[in-house]
Design a protein around this motif. Sequence first.
Motif: not given
Length: 324
Positions: A126-128, A130
């Motif tokens: 999810y962080e990548d 985003w």
Amino acid sequence: MGSIDKEVETEFLPFFRVYKDGSVERLLGSPFVPPSLEDPETGVSSKDITISQNPPISARLFLPKHTQPNQRLPILVYFHGGAFCIESAFSSDHHQYLNSLVSQGQVVAVSVEYRLAPEHSLPIAYEDSWAALQWVASHSNNNGTVEKEPWLASHGNFKRFFTGGDSAGANIAHNVTMRAGVEGLHGGVRILGAFLTHPLFLGSKPNGSQNSSVEDENLSPSSFWDYLYPGAPGGIDNQVINPVVPGAPSLAGLGCSRLLVSVAEKDGLRDRGVCYYNAVKESGWKGEAELVEVEGEDHAFQLLHFGSENSKNLIKRLASFLLK
């Protein structure tokens, strides 16, 4: 063979096996293929780029054949499926699928290569994703702080900005679109539309047909999720995998104006996709939502049976969503 370090520590069939030496063997997924300057079938060009060195995020970009040199095209940020643990932006099935969608939808597509579990536990994917979405949006302003990717800078129309994905990638598309609704994107870019194809949503309570496609003796959705996202608050009822759980943020905050959810009749995840669509409609969200159901088909048929009539029709339907 027989060496102690090649003993299996854990396995989640049919996806992967983890050995005691820490190595991971992926048992599913299509082979990687290189990008192509002009695909002979569709005329679409593709290339691979690095979005970030640290963390390591890359992407495959797709550009349709276009007649006017300075033509501005809609932008699609796409997240591939594969249960957060297999497949790639560089895999053959997603490559041919996006060639077709980009050609028919006339969009510049950025297919994000996020890091996979189990080596990189959630929420890293999810962080990548985003970070990649924000990187694409940063091309909308001309402040010169980032080195611009020419296909986005020269051909992207940031007034027509889309997110999309299949399966786990559709789950990611939902989550980054929710986050965009809360935090906003660089340059004030707004997401016009999001499409979720066979979205991977789970939950502790049965929901219609329940997840029959992932319910077998090898793979309980709950133990699989706990392994992919150790320590997720609420476990399988964490809001990222169960966006309709009581206490989850209101879906009225979904940060796009149009939504297309597509489900397949025989997919064990079908009912959760329909439930999500209904929940968005009932949330007070101000956008325009539509649901497409394909009869007689199972999960990810548009990739697994690429070239079939139903696959062609679904891609055409998604292309018209991007063109509208």
